[in-house]
Design a protein around this motif. Structure first.
Motif, mmCIF file in Angstrom:
data_model
loop_
_atom_site.group_PDB
_atom_site.id
_atom_site.type_symbol
_atom_site.label_atom_id
_atom_site.label_comp_id
_atom_site.label_asym_id
_atom_site.label_seq_id
_atom_site.Cartn_x
_atom_site.Cartn_y
_atom_site.Cartn_z
ATOM 1 N N ARG A 234 8.444 6.318 63.080
ATOM 2 C CA ARG A 234 7.154 5.332 62.091
ATOM 3 C C ARG A 234 7.393 4.515 62.024
ATOM 4 O O ARG A 234 7.493 4.021 60.715
ATOM 5 C CB ARG A 234 7.290 6.887 60.994
ATOM 6 N N GLU A 237 4.768 2.918 58.675
ATOM 7 C CA GLU A 237 5.363 2.122 57.370
ATOM 8 C C GLU A 237 6.404 1.584 57.554
ATOM 9 O O GLU A 237 6.166 1.338 56.143
ATOM 10 C CB GLU A 237 5.319 4.379 57.658
ATOM 11 N N THR A 241 6.593 -1.064 54.717
ATOM 12 C CA THR A 241 7.504 -1.265 54.090
ATOM 13 C C THR A 241 8.401 -2.287 53.980
ATOM 14 O O THR A 241 8.983 -2.831 53.326
ATOM 15 C CB THR A 241 8.452 -0.018 54.633
#
Lengths: 306, 372
Positions: A234, A237, A241
């Motif tokens: 991912r 993401e 993050t």
């Protein structure tokens, strides 16, 4: 020995845009010097000033110890220039283009054939083909031949490998190495970081300013802090993050990995890894890595912007 | 100057590669001469005639026969009243109504004046004017014939004056003879102006001008390298056009060919200067095309090719002093039709030398500015 190119406090503005902000650097004779920077950094403007096509607003610019304003005519006889876009006669054949550029410099193909032989042998099968019908890589080789045919002392190449396939790019840089060995000083700009590593020295340019000048080996040392490479399935993401994580100063994608630079003085990358893993990135791959030119460039950029 | 021959050779190579331009250079003279000379003909034929004969005498019949016997008029009907005849004009069936008044023959015998009425459809005013002219000539001829037949009382002279026009330099008033020199002039002008204006822009659009600018080629060499090839092409196209004019229409140059070419040589330099000036102030080939087109059309309309220049208003006459095409059309006609000598065109020649210098100095200056 006088430098091939010497620039002192050069500034140039177009109406509202400051293209070059008081830059200074020197290129030694026989040196392969790279200008690295994004589009709009001012590289092409710098080339146009050095090749006597545009006048600077202020500063002293000398090529082969001649002033670009006063001695522009003599400079034109002794430099070779390959503009960013292909600018040979598309309706003339390969041989005709080369012959034309040789004759307007008062020379012949035979006279300087040695210099271009290695490149020209690859073009020879297409001698009678119109230049417009060549492939991208072949076009660049022809353009390089045309820029070399009068045996210039300084060669200016403005993004010569943009839009060229990787194999041709590699060949092209091998040719530059050979030309450098002939004693020709080369100023080359490129947006590709991997090519920067092949230069003797590189200058990182951004918004009309030089952020750093160093050899590709030592420029890595300019990077400070700890760098972690991370990968997960991912990616997007993970990127957001990391960018929002308090331990991370900056994070960019490099190939299949994300490179996250930790905050100044923070060397504890393992705790960052743990933290991210806890956030649900079970397949996370992470390891400490050494900075490349790109990382240095990104760091310098963000510092310049801060 | 050592680079100049190489630049010219390169230019010719590029022209020879151009698959559209090269055939066009030789097709254009043939097609333009044929189309413009045959189609743009002012001669009027097939004027549809309607007759309102209220006299119905042998005299009126003779007048009508005179009309129908000519090549120009076709009798399409006869009516009892002018009003009925007018309907034919309304319906676009007739161009001209000839109204012969009642008792014309009787009145003429009494030597009284008689009014014959001509009603013309002037929607096409050129046709109407020419038809009216033809009609008057026919009536005049008919009138003269009538007097010949009459035995006049002693002491009375026929009240006719015989006027005959004689047209010099174009004795048969042949429209083609008049148009061909002008069309040749326009042709050479258009070709050279377009070719030169597009050419430099092309170098800029393709980026090749960058390569030339970093070479030792001077601006003067560059402009000269552009002018000379197109100058040669202009000379060739004119020569070709003169041959075509001779083969198609049998038109020859009455004056000296040398004078014609001497003027052409200077004229081409002036036109090429304008073309290059346009190319230095525009950025794309399209812009250059439009501006060149605009200039040529204005110059062309004022040139006197289609309409006499003497009848244009004062302000346009002043404008016309700076119109190179006007001078060239005049000179072409003077030399080709009238056989004028160099002394006759020396004023035109001097003006053209002036144009050539002014336009080219402007072009070189403008080029220097744009290329920084």
């Amino acid at each position: 020995m006088k430098p091939a190119i010497s620039i002192q406090n050069l500034s140039k503005s177009y109406k509202e845009v400051e293209a070059l902000k008081s830059i200074s650097f020197e290129v030694k004779q026989g040196e392969l010097f790279g200008l690295i920077g994004p589009d709009g950094a001012g590289k092409s403007t710098l080339f146009r000033i050095l090749t006597t096509l545009t006048l600077a607003d202020s500063g002293i610019v000398r090529v082969m110890d001649m002033d670009v304003v006063q001695d522009f005519r003599e400079i034109r006889n002794r430099i070779g220039y390959m503009p960013g876009r292909f600018s040979l006669y598309q309706d003339l054949t390969v041989a005709e283009n080369l012959e034309f550029f040789a004759t307007i410099f008062g020379t012949t193909i035979e006279e300087n054939y040695d210099l271009i032989r290695d490149i020209y042998v690859q073009l020879e099968p297409f001698k009678t083909r119109p230049a417009g019908k060549l492939s991208g890589g072949m076009k660049q080789k022809l353009a390089l031949c045309c820029a070399l045919i009068h045996k210039p002392e300084v060669l200016f190449l403005d993004e010569p490998t943009t839009g060229v396939d990787p194999v041709s790019r590699k060949e092209f840089w091998q040719m530059l190495k050979r030309l450098k060995n002939e004693g020709i000083a080369i100023l080359v700009s490129t947006p590709y970081m991997d090519e920067a590593a092949l230069c003797d020295r590189i200058a990182l340019v951004q918004k009309g300013e030089i952020l750093s000048i160093a050899s590709p080996d030592t420029i890595n040392e300019a990077f400070h802090g700890t760098l972690v490479a991370m990968k997960s399935h991912r990616m997007y993401e993970l990127l957001t993050t990391l960018r929002n994580h308090p331990k991370v100063a900056s994070c960019y994608a490099f190939g299949e990995f994300l490179n996250a630079a930790l905050m100044d003085g923070d060397e504890d990358w393992q705790s960052l890894e743990m933290d991210i893993r806890h956030k649900g990135f079970d397949d996370l791959v992470a390891y400490e890595t050494t900075a490349g030119i790109e990382n240095v460039f990104m760091q310098l950029l963000s510092q310049a912007e801060a | 100057m050592r680079a100049l021959p190489h630049i010219i050779r390169k230019e010719f190579r590029q022209i020879s590669r151009n698959k559209v331009m090269l055939p066009l250079l030789f097709l254009m003279p043939i097609l333009q001469l044929m189309v413009l000379s045959y189609a743009a003909d002012f001669e009027v034929k097939n004027v549809n005639l309607v007759v309102v004969d209220l006299d119905k005498s042998s005299t009126s019949q003779r007048l009508i026969t005179k009309f129908t016997a000519s090549d120009y008029f076709t009798l399409v009907g006869s009516f009892e009243s002018t009003a009925l005849a007018m309907q034919e004009i309304e319906k676009e069936n007739a161009d001209l109504i000839l109204c012969i008044p009642k008792d014309m023959a009787q009145d003429l015998d009494k030597l009284m004046p008689v009014n014959v009425q001509l009603l013309l459809n002037a929607v096409n005013n050129q046709k109407a004017a020419i038809a009216s002219n033809y009609s008057l000539q026919i009536i005049h001829a008919w009138n003269t014939d009538r007097f010949k037949d009459m035995t006049l009382p002693p002491g009375v002279l026929p009240l006719t004056v015989d006027i005959r026009d004689s047209y010099w330099y174009n004795s048969q008033l042949n429209y083609k003879t008049f148009m061909v020199p002008g069309i040749l002039a326009i042709l050479v002008t258009m070709l050279t102006a377009f070719l030169s204006s597009i050419n430099i822009i092309r170098e800029r659009e393709m980026g090749t001008i960058e390569q030339l600018n970093v070479s030792p080629i001077t601006k003067f060499e560059f402009i000269l390298g552009k002018i000379i090839p197109f100058w040669i092409i202009g000379m060739l196209v004119m020569s070709f056009g003169l041959v075509v004019a001779y083969l198609l229409f049998g038109i020859t140059v009455s004056g000296s060919l040398f004078t014609l070419y001497a003027f052409l040589a200077v004229y081409l330099v002036a036109i090429l200067g304008i073309g290059i000036l346009i190319s230095t102030v525009t950025e794309t080939q399209q812009q250059a095309m439009f501006i060149t087109w605009f200039c040529i059309v204005i110059f062309l309309l004022l040139s006197g090719l289609f309409t006499p220049v003497d009848s244009i208003p004062e302000w346009a006459k002043i404008l016309n002093l700076f119109n190179p095409i006007k001078y060239f059309v005049e000179v072409m006609r003077m030399i080709m039709l009238k056989g004028s000598s160099f002394m006759d065109i020396r004023h035109h020649f001097l003006v053209m030398v002036g144009f050539a210098i002014v336009y080219n100095v402007m072009a070189i200056r403008s080029y220097s500015k744009t290329s920084g």
